[in-house]
Design a protein around this motif. Sequence first.
Motif, mmCIF file in Angstrom:
data_model
loop_
_atom_site.group_PDB
_atom_site.id
_atom_site.type_symbol
_atom_site.label_atom_id
_atom_site.label_comp_id
_atom_site.label_asym_id
_atom_site.label_seq_id
_atom_site.Cartn_x
_atom_site.Cartn_y
_atom_site.Cartn_z
ATOM 1 N N GLN A 1 0.813 -1.397 0.085
ATOM 2 C CA GLN A 1 0.021 0.152 0.042
ATOM 3 C C GLN A 1 0.986 1.344 -0.120
ATOM 4 O O GLN A 1 1.824 1.433 0.893
ATOM 5 N N VAL A 2 0.621 2.091 -0.950
ATOM 6 C CA VAL A 2 1.319 3.065 -1.045
ATOM 7 C C VAL A 2 0.590 4.438 -0.601
ATOM 8 O O VAL A 2 -0.580 4.615 -0.862
ATOM 9 N N GLN A 3 1.203 5.266 0.327
ATOM 10 C CA GLN A 3 0.549 6.433 0.779
ATOM 11 C C GLN A 3 1.179 7.572 0.048
ATOM 12 O O GLN A 3 2.524 7.858 0.033
ATOM 13 N N LEU A 4 0.561 8.742 -0.194
ATOM 14 C CA LEU A 4 0.795 9.836 -0.978
ATOM 15 C C LEU A 4 0.531 11.321 -0.276
ATOM 16 O O LEU A 4 -0.775 11.375 0.147
ATOM 17 N N VAL A 5 1.206 11.973 0.111
ATOM 18 C CA VAL A 5 0.825 13.263 0.794
ATOM 19 C C VAL A 5 1.564 14.688 0.171
ATOM 20 O O VAL A 5 2.667 14.518 -0.334
ATOM 21 N N GLU A 6 0.367 15.192 -0.426
ATOM 22 C CA GLU A 6 0.673 16.488 -1.151
ATOM 23 C C GLU A 6 0.932 17.722 -0.284
ATOM 24 O O GLU A 6 0.408 17.640 0.814
ATOM 25 N N SER A 7 1.755 18.396 -0.679
ATOM 26 C CA SER A 7 1.954 19.910 0.084
ATOM 27 C C SER A 7 2.365 20.837 -1.045
ATOM 28 O O SER A 7 2.833 20.575 -2.257
ATOM 29 N N GLY A 8 2.357 22.064 -0.450
ATOM 30 C CA GLY A 8 2.700 23.378 -1.028
ATOM 31 C C GLY A 8 1.740 24.001 -1.884
ATOM 32 O O GLY A 8 2.023 24.957 -2.513
ATOM 33 N N GLY A 9 0.473 23.692 -1.535
ATOM 34 C CA GLY A 9 -0.649 24.351 -2.217
ATOM 35 C C GLY A 9 -0.775 25.893 -1.277
ATOM 36 O O GLY A 9 0.013 26.043 -0.325
ATOM 37 N N GLY A 10 -1.611 26.587 -1.884
ATOM 38 C CA GLY A 10 -1.902 27.947 -0.995
ATOM 39 C C GLY A 10 -2.434 28.975 -2.218
ATOM 40 O O GLY A 10 -2.908 28.536 -3.231
ATOM 41 N N LEU A 11 -2.425 30.259 -1.809
ATOM 42 C CA LEU A 11 -2.863 31.219 -2.566
ATOM 43 C C LEU A 11 -1.624 31.919 -3.323
ATOM 44 O O LEU A 11 -0.733 32.182 -2.670
ATOM 45 N N ALA A 12 -1.794 32.097 -4.359
ATOM 46 C CA ALA A 12 -0.847 32.870 -5.325
ATOM 47 C C ALA A 12 -1.823 33.789 -6.372
ATOM 48 O O ALA A 12 -3.002 33.762 -6.504
ATOM 49 N N GLN A 13 -0.981 35.009 -6.750
ATOM 50 C CA GLN A 13 -1.515 35.800 -7.582
ATOM 51 C C GLN A 13 -1.382 35.349 -9.034
ATOM 52 O O GLN A 13 -0.513 34.612 -9.419
ATOM 53 N N ALA A 14 -2.307 36.001 -9.805
ATOM 54 C CA ALA A 14 -1.944 35.606 -11.285
ATOM 55 C C ALA A 14 -0.516 35.941 -11.871
ATOM 56 O O ALA A 14 -0.058 37.121 -11.574
ATOM 57 N N GLY A 15 -0.141 35.052 -12.715
ATOM 58 C CA GLY A 15 1.410 35.412 -12.648
ATOM 59 C C GLY A 15 2.357 34.881 -12.108
ATOM 60 O O GLY A 15 3.479 34.860 -12.277
ATOM 61 N N GLY A 16 1.803 34.539 -10.808
ATOM 62 C CA GLY A 16 2.946 33.907 -9.729
ATOM 63 C C GLY A 16 3.306 32.447 -10.151
ATOM 64 O O GLY A 16 2.958 31.872 -10.998
ATOM 65 N N SER A 17 3.818 31.853 -9.041
ATOM 66 C CA SER A 17 4.422 30.370 -9.183
ATOM 67 C C SER A 17 4.057 29.654 -7.670
ATOM 68 O O SER A 17 3.913 30.547 -6.618
ATOM 69 N N LEU A 18 4.008 28.653 -7.806
ATOM 70 C CA LEU A 18 3.879 27.794 -6.688
ATOM 71 C C LEU A 18 4.728 26.273 -7.080
ATOM 72 O O LEU A 18 4.624 25.980 -8.124
ATOM 73 N N ARG A 19 5.040 25.480 -6.120
ATOM 74 C CA ARG A 19 5.872 24.223 -6.164
ATOM 75 C C ARG A 19 4.880 23.404 -5.322
ATOM 76 O O ARG A 19 5.043 23.433 -4.200
ATOM 77 N N LEU A 20 4.449 22.305 -6.099
ATOM 78 C CA LEU A 20 3.660 21.384 -5.185
ATOM 79 C C LEU A 20 4.816 20.234 -5.036
ATOM 80 O O LEU A 20 5.401 19.749 -6.003
ATOM 81 N N SER A 21 4.605 19.335 -3.914
ATOM 82 C CA SER A 21 5.313 18.228 -3.650
ATOM 83 C C SER A 21 4.444 17.048 -3.166
ATOM 84 O O SER A 21 3.418 17.502 -2.677
ATOM 85 N N CYS A 22 4.954 16.127 -3.600
ATOM 86 C CA CYS A 22 4.065 14.957 -3.195
ATOM 87 C C CYS A 22 5.055 13.703 -2.828
ATOM 88 O O CYS A 22 5.868 13.442 -3.674
ATOM 89 N N ALA A 23 4.965 13.427 -1.495
ATOM 90 C CA ALA A 23 5.774 12.565 -0.751
ATOM 91 C C ALA A 23 5.025 11.244 -0.693
ATOM 92 O O ALA A 23 4.075 11.025 -0.422
#
Length: 126
Positions: A1-23
């Motif tokens: 059984q594999v468990q996946l946990v995402e992180s890095g989401g949030g609020l950004a302005q248009a034109g901005g950047s975010l990086r999501l991670s999945c462990a």
Amino acid sequence: QVQLVESGGGLAQAGGSLRLSCAASGGTFSSYGMGWFRQAPGKEREFIAAISWSGGSTSYADSVKGRFTISRVNSKNTVYLQMNSLKPEDTAVYYCAAKFGRSTVVVVTTALYNYWGQGTQVTVSS
């Protein structure tokens, strides 16, 4: 059984950047192709990006091509989604998923993935 946990989401302005991670845990990470999907309110879950077990093959939805980049570090059991030039229409819950198999073919079909994370919210303001 594999468990996946995402992180890095949030609020950004248009034109901005975010990086999501999945462990990932509970399995041999390098035995799985990985994908990112998203679901906006009232819409079906849609494919965003996928990467083969080795990282040698990738695929992107047309809506994010040239703006998003998927990558993985097998030694860290982690897959990433770098999101640049964000748009309000990128607002959604983002999920990572794992599909068993060491294939060079990248899978874009939601139903073929074996394991899913709980999702992380990304909100892009205009």
